[in-house]
Design an enzyme around this catalytic site. Structure first.
Site, PDB file in Angstrom:
ATOM      1  N   THR A   1       1.740 -10.326  -0.186  1.00 54.12           N
ATOM      2  CA  THR A   1       2.757 -10.411   0.871  1.00 54.12           C
ATOM      3  C   THR A   1       2.112 -10.515   2.247  1.00 54.12           C
ATOM      4  O   THR A   1       2.501 -11.353   3.069  1.00 54.12           O
ATOM      5  CB  THR A   1       3.674  -9.180   0.830  1.00 54.12           C
ATOM      6  OG1 THR A   1       2.869  -7.988   0.782  1.00 54.12           O
ATOM      7  CG2 THR A   1       4.573  -9.216  -0.393  1.00 54.12           C
TER       8      THR A   1
ATOM      9  N   VAL B   1       3.072  -2.098  -7.731  1.00 56.33           N
ATOM     10  CA  VAL B   1       2.255  -3.305  -7.576  1.00 56.33           C
ATOM     11  C   VAL B   1       1.144  -3.427  -8.621  1.00 56.33           C
ATOM     12  O   VAL B   1       0.810  -4.543  -9.049  1.00 56.33           O
ATOM     13  CB  VAL B   1       1.668  -3.378  -6.145  1.00 56.33           C
ATOM     14  CG1 VAL B   1       0.632  -2.287  -5.905  1.00 56.33           C
ATOM     15  CG2 VAL B   1       1.064  -4.749  -5.864  1.00 56.33           C
TER      16      VAL B   1
ATOM     17  N   LYS C   1       9.001   5.624   2.381  1.00 48.49           N
ATOM     18  CA  LYS C   1       9.897   4.672   3.040  1.00 48.49           C
ATOM     19  C   LYS C   1      11.056   5.356   3.754  1.00 48.49           C
ATOM     20  O   LYS C   1      11.786   4.725   4.521  1.00 48.49           O
ATOM     21  CB  LYS C   1      10.409   3.648   2.021  1.00 48.49           C
ATOM     22  CG  LYS C   1       9.294   2.752   1.496  1.00 48.49           C
ATOM     23  CD  LYS C   1       9.716   1.908   0.321  1.00 48.49           C
ATOM     24  CE  LYS C   1       8.538   1.062  -0.177  1.00 48.49           C
ATOM     25  NZ  LYS C   1       7.402   1.874  -0.668  1.00 48.49           N
TER      26      LYS C   1
END
Length: 339
Positions: free
Chosen positions: A198, A182, A134
């Protein structure tokens, strides 16, 4: 074979986290000649629990040190006599960081600078900082703070003068089974009969805890200073994870949370100017470094990637399948797992 950690003192910030515990287990089992292994974290309850698993009676090398990376003076005290630092402490939940930006900055940016400063104040020889996919072309605050952290550690090599210390960074994707990830989330949600998705197109890089440990150890042993290491790892599709865990569950689309991407990157086309293929890993080299690039290339048989090269979870050539995910979940996350 003599271990490079023999008679060395190692400190892990955020040492009670998933990777910190995996590193602790690996170091104590594979490098019993280590002099000291210090677990530095701010959570006394997690330290108490971890001390039950790794007691000083069984492992006389281990120490537990309460402290926060926001507190530089505490870091300086903890780093005295330490040879190697592994910086794993971070505020890492994307959506929590979006709603608490100042707290995220204090820990991930201020804390990183404190670690750098404390290393210079003491006699630490090598530092490996943990990054995240990220941090590559970030769109959320967590990623932006980790990119800043990466830059601080890499730039620290430019201001060390005659100090032989080496700072490097390891960047990887989702760690299978880590806290808040997750897969354990879906395993827990499976009991309700519904799995929240999502975005059906979402992909992520996947690495095991052991893969993360191996990367840190590689950087600790081989880094020349300033490298950002990236592993060659498979991707998975979020729908394949859902199918692997709960094939009979209802998949409910809830939409992307604040700060999330559909696909993650670890190397952008702009990084390709400085990226080399080391075989098992890629490395993004700093624009300026204190060592000879030609010698580095010869030492590691490094091959320059093509200009415009990128490494994206949605365009990966290596993919986990539903079956391979089930096998990995049973092996790395839950021994009693059944789809």
């Amino acid at each position: 074979m003599e271990s490079f950690l023999n008679n060395k003192s190692i400190l892990i910030t955020g040492g009670t986290g998933s990777l910190g515990k995996a590193l602790t287990k690996y170091i104590l089992e594979k490098h019993p000649g280590v002099r000291r292994l210090i677990i530095f974290s701010r959570d006394e309850q997690k330290q108490f629990q971890m001390a039950q698993e790794f007691s000083e009676g069984d492992y006389p090398q281990i120490r537990f040190f309460i402290g926060d990376v926001r507190d530089k003076e505490r870091l300086i005290r903890a780093f005295k006599g330490v040879d190697y630092v592994i910086h794993a402490a971070a505020m890492k939940h994307v959506h929590i960081a979006e709603y608490n930006p100042e707290e995220c900055i204090k820990t991930n940016v201020g804390g990183a600078q404190n670690v750098v400063d404390a290393c210079f104040e003491t006699e630490v020889g090598r530092v490996v900082a943990l990054s995240t996919d990220k941090a590559c072309a970030p769109i959320n605050l967590y990623g932006a703070t980790k990119l800043t952290s990466d830059k601080l550690f890499i730039a620290a090599n430019n201001i060390k003068g005659d100090n032989p210390i080496r700072f490097s960074v390891v960047r990887y994707g989702n760690v299978m089974g880590s806290n808040g990830s997750v897969i354990p989330f879906f395993i827990k949600k499976k009991e309700s009969g519904k799995l929240p998705i999502t975005d059906v197109n979402m992909t992520r890089f996947n690495i095991s805890l052991q893969g993360g440990v191996d990367m840190v150890m590689h950087a600790l042993k081989y880094a020349w200073g300033g490298e950002l290491f990236v592993p060659k790892i498979p991707s998975y599709r979020i729908m394949d994870v859902a199918e692997a865990i709960g094939p009979n569950c209802e998949k409910t689309i809830i939409g992307i949370r604040p700060g999330e991407k559909v696909h993650e990157e670890m190397i952008t086309p702009s990084d390709s100017f400085y990226t080399y293929d080391l075989g098992k890993y890629y490395t993004i080299l700093p624009a300026t470094h204190k060592w000879d690039l030609k010698e580095f290339v010869e030492e590691f048989n490094a091959k320059k990637v093509s200009l415009g090269f990128s490494y994206n979870s949605g365009q990966n050539e290596d993919w986990e399948t539903v079956e391979s995910l089930r096998k990995l979940i049973k092996e790395h996350v839950d021994l009693n797992f059944k789809a």
